[in-house]
Scaffold this motif. Structure first.
Motif, PDB file in Angstrom:
ATOM      1  N   GLU A   1      -0.881  -4.764  -5.121  1.00 52.26           N
ATOM      2  CA  GLU A   1      -1.775  -3.688  -4.706  1.00 52.26           C
ATOM      3  C   GLU A   1      -2.416  -3.106  -5.960  1.00 52.26           C
ATOM      4  OE1 GLU A   1      -1.667  -2.868  -1.484  1.00 52.26           O
ATOM      5  OE2 GLU A   1      -2.936  -1.092  -1.491  1.00 52.26           O
TER       6      GLU A   1
ATOM      7  N   ARG B   1       7.208  -8.922   7.355  1.00 50.30           N
ATOM      8  CA  ARG B   1       6.561  -8.788   8.669  1.00 50.30           C
ATOM      9  C   ARG B   1       7.264  -9.650   9.695  1.00 50.30           C
ATOM     10  NH1 ARG B   1       0.121  -8.462   7.180  1.00 50.30           N
ATOM     11  NH2 ARG B   1       0.449  -6.955   5.504  1.00 50.30           N
TER      12      ARG B   1
ATOM     13  N   GLN C   1       2.930  -9.233  -2.342  1.00 51.99           N
ATOM     14  CA  GLN C   1       1.567  -8.714  -2.480  1.00 51.99           C
ATOM     15  C   GLN C   1       1.412  -8.022  -3.829  1.00 51.99           C
ATOM     16  OE1 GLN C   1       0.915  -5.953   0.782  1.00 51.99           O
ATOM     17  NE2 GLN C   1      -0.128  -7.525   1.968  1.00 51.99           N
TER      18      GLN C   1
ATOM     19  N   SER D   1       0.830  -1.210   0.000  1.00 53.06           N
ATOM     20  CA  SER D   1       0.000   0.000   0.000  1.00 53.06           C
ATOM     21  C   SER D   1       0.868   1.265   0.000  1.00 53.06           C
ATOM     22  CB  SER D   1      -0.932   0.007   1.216  1.00 53.06           C
ATOM     23  OG  SER D   1      -1.715  -1.159   1.237  1.00 53.06           O
TER      24      SER D   1
HETATM   25  N1  DAH Z   1      -2.484  -3.518   2.894  1.00 48.90           N
HETATM   26  C1  DAH Z   1      -3.405  -4.549   3.316  1.00 48.90           C
HETATM   27  C2  DAH Z   1      -2.632  -5.636   4.042  1.00 48.90           C
HETATM   28  O1  DAH Z   1      -1.478  -5.785   3.832  1.00 48.90           O
HETATM   29  C3  DAH Z   1      -4.128  -5.135   2.153  1.00 48.90           C
HETATM   30  C4  DAH Z   1      -5.084  -4.171   1.572  1.00 48.90           C
HETATM   31  C5  DAH Z   1      -6.396  -4.115   2.042  1.00 48.90           C
HETATM   32  C6  DAH Z   1      -4.700  -3.310   0.581  1.00 48.90           C
HETATM   33  C7  DAH Z   1      -7.293  -3.251   1.528  1.00 48.90           C
HETATM   34  C8  DAH Z   1      -5.629  -2.393   0.053  1.00 48.90           C
HETATM   35  C9  DAH Z   1      -6.925  -2.375   0.545  1.00 48.90           C
HETATM   36  O2  DAH Z   1      -5.303  -1.541  -0.921  1.00 48.90           O
HETATM   37  O3  DAH Z   1      -7.819  -1.520   0.006  1.00 48.90           O
HETATM   38  O4  DAH Z   1      -3.217  -6.347   4.824  1.00 48.90           O
END
Ligand code: DAH
Length: 336
Positions: A207, A191, A205, A167
């Motif tokens: 995004e 993490r 991930q 994000s």
């Molecule tokens: N950043 C979140 C995580 O790592 C995942 C995520 C959730 C990204 C909702 C997003 C979102 O862009 O809208 O758990």
């Protein structure tokens, strides 16, 4: 004496050998301890000074010819030996084909799907600062949701950390570009978690972010449904209300996987539904943080873990496999 050397020179130049032994005889005859060359060097010491120059030059010429001949014989017998040993009709050695890592295969497939509906790929650093990873995403200091993601800090500096999610790339992209924007940000995240079959301290991930005028929740739902249909061949999805600090409202997306096999029962815990990502409408506070007018623009964001998707697609049960990289596992992805 000089004539004798001329004769020997002709002999050397014409000499041919077909075996190693003959070559060795030749070497001993000229260069051996009791060989011709040593005789000449002895003779050189005896002869009168005024003849030394001519004689010396002749001996040098002979010595060079002998050495050149020896080199030539050596390389030709060596290549003869190789030719005798090698079977030139033998088939070649097969070159082993490599394979892409399953994480990359699925990442590329996801990028392809979103590219086809206008998303571009954006990138950001793995070492982040507090602003991009937390604060700008509506997670100020002491916000309880920070505990959702255990963070690795570098040298105990609270402002230098390994990003806990992709994000952070949203923020970087929005800071540097004007809407409309439609991006996908794949990458590694970190993490501070115990490693087990279900979770790892490093994972990947993707995004997604779309900002424009009049973007609605319906747009988000349509986009995700298009994605699940393309990737899994499954178009039945549901959105459960959830909470993320950077989106409002927020949701978690489940795909209806079905209950056709024992595995389906196991992985969906008997429900038929599988969670695949988090998403929501970008919180106006986040837009303000990057100087985008929330009265004019709105947008959606989503984020998913690539490992989880790979595990679902290929029925893999242990996330650690992606980092151990056992060749027997990797080779199964050769034809993809
Ligand atoms: N950043 C979140 C995580 O790592 C995942 C995520 C959730 C990204 C909702 C997003 C979102 O862009 O809208 O758990």
């Amino acid at each position: 004496m000089l004539e004798k050397i001329d004769d020997l020179l002709v002999e050397v130049q014409n000499f041919q050998s077909s075996t190693k032994d003959e070559t060795e005889q030749f070497r001993l005859k000229f260069n051996g301890k009791k060989g011709i060359m040593n005789d000449f060097y002895d003779a050189l010491k005896q002869i009168p000074n005024e003849q030394k120059k001519d004689f010396g030059q002749k001996i040098n010429i002979l010595r060079n010819a002998v050495n050149e001949k020896l080199e030539e014989l050596k390389s030709s017998t060596e290549s003869k030996i190789i030719l005798e040993k090698e079977d030139l009709t033998r088939p070649g050695f097969p070159l082993e084909l490599g394979s892409r890592h399953p994480i990359n295969l699925v990442k590329n497939r996801i990028i392809e799907i979103f590219k086809s509906i206008g998303f571009a790929v954006a990138d950001g650093p793995e070492i982040e600062d507090d602003w991009h990873n937390f604060t700008a995403l509506n997670l100020p200091e002491y916000h309880p949701a920070r505990d959702m993601q255990d963070t690795f800090f570098i040298e105990q500096n609270p402002d230098v950390l390994l990003r806990t999610h992709t994000s952070s790339v949203q923020i970087r992209y929005m800071e540097e570009n004007e809407p409309p924007m439609r991006i996908l940000a794949p990458g590694r995240v970190f993490r501070n978690e115990a490693v087990s079959s279900r979770s790892h301290c490093i994972f990947h991930q993707i995004e997604g972010l779309y900002i424009d005028e009049n973007v609605s929740f319906a747009d988000l739902k349509q986009t995700i449904q298009f994605f699940t249909t393309e990737l899994f061949g499954k178009s039945k999805i549901r959105m459960r209300p959830s909470y993320f600090p950077f989106t409002e409202p927020s949701a978690e997306v489940d795909v209806y996987w079905g209950l056709n096999s024992e595995t389906d029962y196991r992985i969906t815990k008997g429900t038929g539904w599988l969670e695949i990502m988090g998403c929501g409408m970008v919180d106006p506070a986040v837009l303000k943080n990057v100087n985008i007018d929330p009265d004019k623009f709105s947008g959606y964001a989503f984020g998913m873990g690539i490992e989880r998707i790979v595990m679902l697609l290929y029925q893999m049960s242990d996330i650690r496999m992606f980092f151990e990289n056992d060749k027997r596992m990797l080779e199964q992805f050769k034809s993809l």
